[in-house]
Motif scaffolding. Structure first.
Motif, PDB file in Angstrom:
ATOM      1  N   LYS A  65       0.843  -1.268  -0.166  1.00 31.44           N
ATOM      2  CA  LYS A  65       0.045   0.107  -0.047  1.00 31.44           C
ATOM      3  C   LYS A  65       0.966   1.131   0.089  1.00 31.44           C
ATOM      4  CE  LYS A  65      -3.239   2.370   3.178  1.00 31.44           C
ATOM      5  NZ  LYS A  65      -2.345   3.335   3.436  1.00 31.44           N
ATOM      6  N   GLU A  66       1.729   1.233   0.956  1.00 32.01           N
ATOM      7  CA  GLU A  66       2.843   2.519   0.815  1.00 32.01           C
ATOM      8  C   GLU A  66       3.646   2.571  -0.440  1.00 32.01           C
ATOM      9  OE1 GLU A  66       4.244   3.331   5.554  1.00 32.01           O
ATOM     10  OE2 GLU A  66       5.620   1.952   3.925  1.00 32.01           O
ATOM     11  N   ASN A  68       2.809   1.705  -3.505  1.00 38.51           N
ATOM     12  CA  ASN A  68       1.594   2.138  -4.555  1.00 38.51           C
ATOM     13  C   ASN A  68       1.269   3.427  -4.042  1.00 38.51           C
ATOM     14  OD1 ASN A  68       1.634  -0.338  -5.868  1.00 38.51           O
ATOM     15  ND2 ASN A  68       0.024  -1.063  -4.856  1.00 38.51           N
ATOM     16  N   GLU A  69       1.388   4.174  -3.089  1.00 35.60           N
ATOM     17  CA  GLU A  69       0.863   5.361  -2.901  1.00 35.60           C
ATOM     18  C   GLU A  69       2.368   6.446  -3.081  1.00 35.60           C
ATOM     19  OE1 GLU A  69      -0.499   5.322   1.120  1.00 35.60           O
ATOM     20  OE2 GLU A  69      -2.293   4.469   0.421  1.00 35.60           O
ATOM     21  N   ASN A  70       3.365   5.812  -3.448  1.00 34.10           N
ATOM     22  CA  ASN A  70       4.541   6.651  -3.389  1.00 34.10           C
ATOM     23  C   ASN A  70       4.908   6.766  -4.972  1.00 34.10           C
ATOM     24  OD1 ASN A  70       7.111   7.836  -3.273  1.00 34.10           O
ATOM     25  ND2 ASN A  70       8.080   6.298  -2.037  1.00 34.10           N
ATOM     26  N   PRO A  71       4.800   7.565  -5.727  1.00 34.84           N
ATOM     27  CA  PRO A  71       4.946   7.892  -7.238  1.00 34.84           C
ATOM     28  C   PRO A  71       6.510   7.912  -7.581  1.00 34.84           C
ATOM     29  CG  PRO A  71       3.961  10.029  -6.462  1.00 34.84           C
ATOM     30  CD  PRO A  71       3.839   8.918  -5.223  1.00 34.84           C
ATOM     31  N   THR A  78       1.965  -0.415 -10.634  1.00 32.32           N
ATOM     32  CA  THR A  78       1.597  -0.768  -9.177  1.00 32.32           C
ATOM     33  C   THR A  78       1.744  -2.147  -8.800  1.00 32.32           C
ATOM     34  OG1 THR A  78      -0.673  -1.582 -10.576  1.00 32.32           O
ATOM     35  CG2 THR A  78      -0.393   0.693  -9.740  1.00 32.32           C
ATOM     36  N   SER A 445      10.937   3.592   6.061  1.00 36.42           N
ATOM     37  CA  SER A 445      10.420   4.696   6.570  1.00 36.42           C
ATOM     38  C   SER A 445      10.434   4.691   8.095  1.00 36.42           C
ATOM     39  CB  SER A 445       8.775   4.505   6.212  1.00 36.42           C
ATOM     40  OG  SER A 445       8.327   3.155   6.969  1.00 36.42           O
TER      41      SER A 445
END
Length: 850
Positions: A65-66, A68-71, A78, A445
């Protein structure tokens, strides 16, 4: 080919690139397979969930999830995932691996039916056997495998290919366990492991390592795995025997190496024991748990006593909570988890409830609402903080993402762009990812650096965790130490002893685990024949040696400047010893020597003053003066023996004493001979008259003294005395002394002096009955008797004395023999001269003669 049973539980999330994962979530408890008929599909009642392991699935989903949310990490791509359960068996692990590699949903080995199955990496498994089963398949196709447990044994594996270990190397863990044992001096321990290849490898690794560092093994117990339900009884029977052996052993520390679920097996021990409850509870056991194991419990152990695992010291994979993970976990429930085939079983068994759509008949028990809170589960079932294995999975997903990013960046440098949907990635073979995986280096992170070493292992360390379980069954993990291989050697292992909560069986004191109580300082170890080297007797140190620490293998000598104290536990500096004029003994002898010197000087002055009186003239006045002067010098030469030994005093003390005393004894001998010859010469016709006179006396004194002087000269020219230090004669002292150089010459001087004394005594004794008016023979006899007695007693006394007392004995002998001569020979004359002067005239002497 017939399809086998489809996977019981799976979790799919679509994406351009797929991460395959092999979870270890559920046990299948079934009867053994007979191979006479097709085995049925497992029933719901045969599934036993390990609730703690559900977090592994959440960690993977959270990482995806992290990303995929970080372009910035994977542009226009994806990630998705396919998760299957291994069920802790080879059969289901192989099945799941083949499904991941070839197809999705249909079992067609070696043929990809779906082009959308863009598998790039496989994460798994948890236990080494599971990882081994996966690796035997993916290694053929060089698909990267990121394992989050111990590395499997791959004897024929090409080094550096296929799998990467997201946990630190076990070798670092073994070094940490050894450091922990040595820190607390636990030298008598037990080992508990499984009776399989991995258990054998563990024993073969740690046994020599620990033994070389002074650790002995009270027992090495191996437990068998349970595969089918009909083997449980045998497991219970063996578990009871294992537990009783552990309780009966003197070892209070047990190192446990096993699978991730081994703690659930340990929790059976108190219930299987054949001993009474009092015996079981009377002993505390400190379990040292390897990183593979977590505090897992089965659903049926929810209300079980947790005392056995309280105070455990666990080596765990270092972990840290990524931001947002706890919130992500707290929001998890069955209704919000589309496609998650694991959550319903987890939920039902963790909360002890059932969902309405899973039953046909009436409901027995509570109904699951889906609103239950994960944070309300006991810590033995589920943790909100990220565990070590979950942290490894989280990092594994990021490792793969950074490797993909590096591969994409490498292509861009060569002018190739990556379009949406990951088509360019699909044209790349998965084995090409290995090159970029090896060079991965990034900060996750949580702010921690992630990279691999040259062997494909994660460059990281272990945390040492103390498990604390309160009376209300709440579970708390306290970090009490660290094993950091990358740190300097003296900082690699750290432990905070004060922070540890020990098992209640140790009364909150640091436990001991020794075969033999420690040998206290002042003693050393003596190994018992036929027993391990940790079992020994304690024997006192021999005289002259010490041991200043506990459990010394050998006592050792102090340096020459020190000596052992009474308890032989430390070395004390020796006192510097010599006969000083500042101590009572030295002062006393010096005062006596000075007093006798004054008396001798007084007698000499008195005789000089009355030199013309008959009593002074009798028996050769010059010999009398010579004797008095030599006695005075004898008393004064004792000062050469008192004080700090120096080169000059050492040269003079014995030689001066020998020559001066020889002169004195020679004078006595000359006096005696003079008396004898005088009476012989008075006889008519005696030829001895020519010998009577000063010439004879002078010749006797000179010749006898010359012989002694010659001996002393020879002594000084060959083996002269010198200042020396004696560190061994007296244990507690460093003796500063004059080394005589040659004992032969020393005793030659004494022997010659003794010879003169004996001759003088003999002659005087034979002439003792001559007329008293002219005769000193009686007094000389007594003086020589005293002289010889003193020096005969001197020899044994001198030889038995040590240090400054040897010097004191010689001084005393000099003073005593000198006083004997002075008193016996001169006191009668001094009495007449001073107190009875009327007797000191020629007429009185003639009257006495007649």
């Amino acid at each position: 080919m017939d399809d086998p049973h489809p996977p019981l539980r799976e979790y799919h999330q679509r994406g351009d690139l797929i991460i395959g994962a092999i979870a270890s979530q559920t046990f299948i408890v079934s009867n053994s397979i007979t191979f006479t008929e097709e085995p049925p599909s497992p029933l719901f009642e045969e599934l036993v969930v390990v609730p703690k392991n559900y977090q592994h699935i959440l960690a993977l989903e959270f990482a995806v999830k992290e990303i995929n949310e970080n372009p910035q990490l994977l542009l226009n791509v994806t990630l998705g995932f396919h998760i299957y359960d291994s069920y802790f068996t080879a059969k289901w692990t192989y099945h799941a691996t083949i499904l991941l590699i070839y197809t999705l949903g249909r079992f067609v080995p070696n043929y990809k039916c779906e082009t959308q199955n863009s598998l790039i990496v496989i994460v798994g498994g948890l236990d080494p056997l599971t990882s081994f089963h996966v690796a035997t398949v993916v290694d053929i196709y060089k698909i990267p495998q990121l394992i989050y447990g111990p590395a499997p044994v791959m004897n024929d594996k090409t080094p550096g290919l296929s799998f990467y270990q997201m946990a630190p190397k076990e070798a670092h863990q073994y070094e940490g366990i050894l450091s922990l044992l040595l820190h607390f001096r636990w030298t008598w321990i037990g080992l508990l492991t499984y009776n399989d290849e991995y258990g054998d490898r563990f024993v073969q690794t740690v046994f020599p390592l620990f033994s070389q560092n002074g650790i002995c093994f009270a027992f090495i117990e191996r437990s068998h795995r349970v595969t089918f339900i009909n083997e449980v009884y045998e497991m219970f029977k063996q578990g009871a025997k294992l537990h009783d052996n552990i309780v009966d052993s003197k070892a209070n520390v047990v190192v446990v190496y096993g699978e991730s679920y081994t703690i659930a097996y340990l929790r059976w021990f108190p219930y299987l024991s054949e001993q009474d409850q009092m015996t079981k509870n009377s002993k505390g056991i400190l379990w040292i748990i390897t990183a593979q194991m977590e505090l897992t419990s089965m659903v049926y152990q929810k209300t079980w006593d947790t005392d056995i695992i309280n105070g455990v010291l666990s080596f765990t994979i270092h972990s840290n909570d990524p931001p947002g993970f706890k919130t992500f976990v707290a929001s998890r429930n069955p209704s919000s988890s589309t496609g998650d085939g694991f959550i319903r079983d987890f939920w039902q068994q963790s909360f002890g409830c059932v969902f309405l759509n899973t039953i046909v008949d009436k409901v027995d028990g509570d109904i699951c609402t889906g609103e239950e809170k994960l944070e309300n589960l006991p810590g033995t079932f589920f943790e909100m903080s990220m565990t070590g294995h979950s942290y490894s999975i989280y990092n594994a997903v990021y490792v793969m993402a950074h490797a993909l990013h590096a591969m994409a960046s490498s292509r861009n440098k060569h002018g190739t762009m990556v379009d949406r949907g990951g088509q360019k990635f699909q044209k790349q073979q998965s084995w090409q990812l290995h090159h970029f995986l090896k060079g991965v280096l990034f900060n996750n992170s949580a702010g921690e650096s992630i990279s691999f070493d040259q062997d494909g292992g994660l460059a990281a360390g272990f945390d040492i965790i103390n498990w604390i379980i309160s009376s209300n069954q709440s579970f708390y993990k306290r970090k009490v130490g660290r094993m950091a291989p990358q740190a300097p050697p003296d900082q690699a292992f750290t432990i905070n002893t004060e922070a540890i909560t020990w098992h209640k069986g140790f009364n909150q004191t640091q436990p001991l685990s020794l075969c033999t109580e420690s040998c206290h300082p002042g003693s050393s170890k003596k190994v018992k024949e036929g027993e391990p080297f940790c079992c020994y007797d304690c024997i006192p140190c021999p005289e002259g040696k010490i041991s200043d620490q506990e459990d010394m293998n050998e006592c050792h000598k102090c340096t020459d400047e020190n000596y052992p104290n009474k308890n032989q536990i430390l070395c004390i500096p020796k006192d510097i010893s010599f006969l000083s004029c500042e101590e009572p003994l030295g002062i006393s002898l010096a005062c006596l020597a000075f007093l006798f010197s004054l008396i001798t000087a007084l007698v000499f002055v008195t005789f000089i003053k009355h030199h013309n009186t008959p009593i002074v003239k009798a028996n050769n006045r010059d010999l009398t003066y010579t004797l008095l002067i030599s006695l005075l010098l004898c008393f004064l030469c004792t000062f050469l023996f008192i004080g700090y030994p120096q080169k000059m005093t050492c040269l003079l003390r014995q030689t001066a004493f020998g020559v001066i005393f020889s002169v004195a004894v020679s004078c006595v001998l000359a006096k005696t001979i003079t008396v004898v010859l005088a009476f012989i010469a008075t006889k008519p016709g005696s030829k001895m008259r020519k010998w009577v006179g000063k010439r004879l006396a002078t010749s006797v004194v000179f010749s006898c003294s010359f012989i002694q002087a010659s001996i002393c000269t020879l002594w000084l020219s060959t083996f002269p005395p010198f200042p020396d230090v004696d560190m061994h004669s007296v244990t507690e002292e460093i003796i500063l002394e004059c080394n005589e150089g040659s004992e032969t010459m020393f005793y030659s001087v004494l022997g010659y002096m003794g010879f003169l004394a004996i001759v003088s005594f003999t002659v005087a004794f034979l002439s003792r009955k001559l007329p008293d008016s002219f005769n000193e023979a009686k007094f000389i006899t007594f003086s020589m008797l005293v002289f010889c007695s003193v020096w005969l007693s001197f020899v044994p006394t001198y030889l038995s004395a040590k240090g400054k007392y040897m010097v004191a004995v010689e001084i005393f002998s000099i003073l005593a023999s000198g006083v004997g001569l002075l008193v016996c020979i001169f006191s009668p004359k001094y009495y007449i001269i001073v107190l009875r002067p009327e007797l000191n005239n020629k007429e009185q002497l003639i009257r006495r003669k007649s």
